[in-house]
Design a protein around this motif. Structure first.
Motif, PDB file in Angstrom:
ATOM      1  N   PHE A 142       0.907  -1.211  -0.081  1.00 52.01           N
ATOM      2  CA  PHE A 142      -0.158  -0.020   0.091  1.00 52.01           C
ATOM      3  C   PHE A 142       0.812   1.149   0.191  1.00 52.01           C
ATOM      4  N   GLY A 179       0.483   4.043  -2.846  1.00 51.04           N
ATOM      5  CA  GLY A 179       0.463   5.614  -2.539  1.00 51.04           C
ATOM      6  C   GLY A 179       1.738   6.422  -2.806  1.00 51.04           C
ATOM      7  N   THR A 224      -1.115   5.845   3.306  1.00 50.19           N
ATOM      8  CA  THR A 224      -1.818   4.850   2.448  1.00 50.19           C
ATOM      9  C   THR A 224      -1.440   3.398   3.098  1.00 50.19           C
ATOM     10  N   ASP A 236      -2.486  -2.343  -5.250  1.00 53.81           N
ATOM     11  CA  ASP A 236      -3.605  -2.083  -4.261  1.00 53.81           C
ATOM     12  C   ASP A 236      -4.241  -3.301  -4.120  1.00 53.81           C
ATOM     13  N   GLY A 285      -6.730   2.747   3.830  1.00 53.24           N
ATOM     14  CA  GLY A 285      -5.420   3.103   3.275  1.00 53.24           C
ATOM     15  C   GLY A 285      -5.658   3.705   1.862  1.00 53.24           C
ATOM     16  N   GLY A 286      -6.437   2.938   1.140  1.00 55.57           N
ATOM     17  CA  GLY A 286      -6.820   3.529  -0.361  1.00 55.57           C
ATOM     18  C   GLY A 286      -7.457   4.558  -0.430  1.00 55.57           C
ATOM     19  N   ARG A 301      -5.760   7.516   0.862  1.00 54.57           N
ATOM     20  CA  ARG A 301      -4.790   8.023  -0.428  1.00 54.57           C
ATOM     21  C   ARG A 301      -5.443   8.730  -1.536  1.00 54.57           C
ATOM     22  N   ASP A 302      -6.484   8.251  -1.853  1.00 57.66           N
ATOM     23  CA  ASP A 302      -7.273   8.963  -2.962  1.00 57.66           C
ATOM     24  C   ASP A 302      -7.820  10.231  -2.587  1.00 57.66           C
TER      25      ASP A 302
END
Length: 205
Positions: free
Chosen positions: A18, A22, A43, A97, A133-134, A137-138
């Motif tokens: 992850f 990121g 992330t 991912d 985490g995703g 990050r986004d």
């Protein structure tokens, strides 16, 4: 290898995967080295922080030990120096991912079960650990979180966590059960992108 060592290794692998995803997103957004390291850390650790807070394991592990930030920093530096090499892969962010998704779904579910949660709560917490985490990050990269609009994402994490919880319920524990569940989540996520699988959407007038 003991179960504790195995799941610690899973945590490290998920954090690195992850963190690297990121960092690659940060590079695509043309952030500097500090921004790359920050996005890698966010992330790689966000899912674990949410998991620990929900389980009452405070302060979260990322604040008690140095290894999570060390691993994400290493991921960020790898992306900074070897980004062009990594980008030669087909959709590297998606693959990383998917790997992190599967690892954290199983690791989060395992920790929840060890803390005494029943399987529905443990599966849900595994999914939350995997997507946290995703999502962060986004948001930090000014993108709509993938969990809200992309092909099967959270469902892949849910499937991996559910598969592991089912194995535990039938007395199947250890590396084989965890590895199989991780591969299931990874395969579902990658296949959904490869074949364009989507969930039903509301109709439009």
């Amino acid at each position: 290898m003991t179960a504790t060592t195995f799941f610690s290794l899973l945590d490290v692998l998920g954090t690195f995967a992850f963190g690297l995803s990121g960092a690659l997103v940060a590079i695509r957004r043309r952030l500097d080295i500090f921004g790359i390291l920050v996005l890698a850390a966010a992330t790689g650790t966000a899912g674990g922080i949410v998991r620990d807070l929900l389980l009452g394991d405070v302060p979260p592990e990322v604040l008690r030990t140095i290894w999570p930030l060390a691993v994400t920093s290493l991921a960020g530096l790898c992306a900074f120096f070897f980004g062009p090499v990594i980008d030669r892969l087909t959709r590297p962010v998606m693959l990383l991912d998917a790997a992190g998704l599967g690892v954290f779904a199983v690791a989060g579910c395992n920790k929840a079960l060890a803390a005494g949660l029943e399987w529905p709560g443990a599966v849900l917490l595994g999914m939350i650990t995997a997507i946290g985490g995703g999502v962060l990050r986004d948001i930090m990269a000014a993108e709509v979180p993938r969990v809200l609009h992309e092909e099967v994402y959270a469902l892949a994490a849910l499937a991996g966590a559910a598969a592991y919880a089912t194995c535990v319920a039938f007395g199947l524990t250890g590396a084989w059960a965890a590895g199989g569940a991780v591969l299931l989540a990874f395969a579902i996520r990658v296949a959904s992108v490869r074949y364009g699988w989507t969930l039903p959407r509301a109709g439009r007038d």
